[in-house]
Design a protein around this motif. Sequence first.
Motif, PDB file in Angstrom:
ATOM      1  N   GLU A 207      -6.377 -12.592   7.935  1.00 27.20           N
ATOM      2  CA  GLU A 207      -5.460 -12.331   6.655  1.00 27.20           C
ATOM      3  C   GLU A 207      -5.411 -10.840   6.499  1.00 27.20           C
TER       4      GLU A 207
ATOM      5  N   HIS B 103      -2.292  -8.412   7.074  1.00 25.41           N
ATOM      6  CA  HIS B 103      -1.622  -7.615   5.818  1.00 25.41           C
ATOM      7  C   HIS B 103      -1.638  -6.246   6.412  1.00 25.41           C
TER       8      HIS B 103
ATOM      9  N   ALA C 247      -4.396  -6.656  -0.214  1.00 25.54           N
ATOM     10  CA  ALA C 247      -3.218  -5.726  -0.670  1.00 25.54           C
ATOM     11  C   ALA C 247      -3.924  -4.654  -1.956  1.00 25.54           C
TER      12      ALA C 247
END
Length: 461
Positions: free
Chosen positions: A91, A95, A428
């Motif tokens: 992940e 990203h 993020a």
Amino acid sequence: MKTSFDVISPLDGSVLLTRDYADAAQVADTLALARAARGTWAGLPLSDRLALLGRAVDALVADKARIADAITRQIGRPIAHSPFEVRGLEERARHMLAIAHEALADIRPEPKPGFCRFMRREPLGTVLVLAPWNYPFLTAINSIIPALAAGNTVILKHSSQTPLAAEILADAFVAAGLPEGVFQYLHLAHDATLALVADSAIDFVAFTGSVAGGRAIEHAAAGRFIGVGLELGGKDAAYVRADADVDAAVENLVDGAFFNAGQSCCGIERIYVDTVIYPRFVDAFVALTRQYRLGHPQDASTTLGPLVRASAAEFVRGQISEALAQGARALIDPALFPADAAASAYLAPQVLVDVNHRMRVMHEESFGPVVGIMPVAGDAEALQLMNDSRYGLTASLWTRDEDAAIRLGRALQAGTVFMNRCDYLDPALAWTGVKDSGRGIALSTLGYAQLTRIKSFHLKG
């Protein structure tokens, strides 16, 4: 001077493996290869670098079983939980690759007639990543992927408890076809590591570890005018307001306190609960904690494994014993966890009440399966206690009121404020800390900033 080191398995105290330390010639060769690879790697189009790094992530995901086995054998995490690290690794890595074009794009001010003006992010050179053992792949990948994507070369020095992590990561980059010298690793002793930090061939240091380790890194880098990213310790707090969903809070906070045997820098180590719901919360928290199964981590039914070493368990036992002598009450009977054994790495989870901030267990990092729970009269008292810490990594608020969470979050001294979740890194968002939890930023578009330098272009037509 020792030329090799043993990895002691927390599973049974045996020697798991032995590795040689890199000697001075190997260090010099590694630095030379990294320097030689800089121009070619940085000169590749960004899309080409990202494609190669994507292949490395593919290789790591395909190697999930090997990674999980290495984690379990080196640090004692239950094999039922170890594969989750690969999911998190993927992940974060994907990203950071996905946002690379945005994060590394030229920055252009307002147009000015007759001029072309912009700022460009350029790689620093060679980045030294010093990674810890507790999440050996996640913590390393946070810096490795954006550093490489930005055009830097990387040298990884992993914890001496988890050398297999460095070797598996290197295999993935080789399989992906990265040019020689772009990613390398070294097994080094403490003094040799500090000497490497001080070497003029290193242009940035990304360190995750203890406060004492961070101070040593800063001292070694002093006067070199290079960036040093420091992710250090935590004593992360949770506040459960009167309007919280108690069942959801209990489920998530028990996991936040005891996953990985409590060996998480952002794990929950202290909880403050509104007096209105305090008895219900504590009863439910204890009931769920009693469902854990402490045992051999290679047993698929084990949900709580040993700490990384017997001395770490002894440290936590000391905190608990001292708190009990000062008036705290232990709500978990260790007899419910037969694998718990004095002088071993196996330690039962513990929930303490009647605690206060004079006790070490409420202000000193535990890094083990123990949590203290205190009742509070409301928001003001909770804020005062949450901020009463030398650390400031994360804080979690459990409430149905988002406005209240934002209001309280503004007053919290922490790098990340959660509402109704904990013990998680969102790639993020910037991962950072305040006070003794360190400085610098990993993840998000901002994570690329400290791994690059700005060059301004001022062109007159």
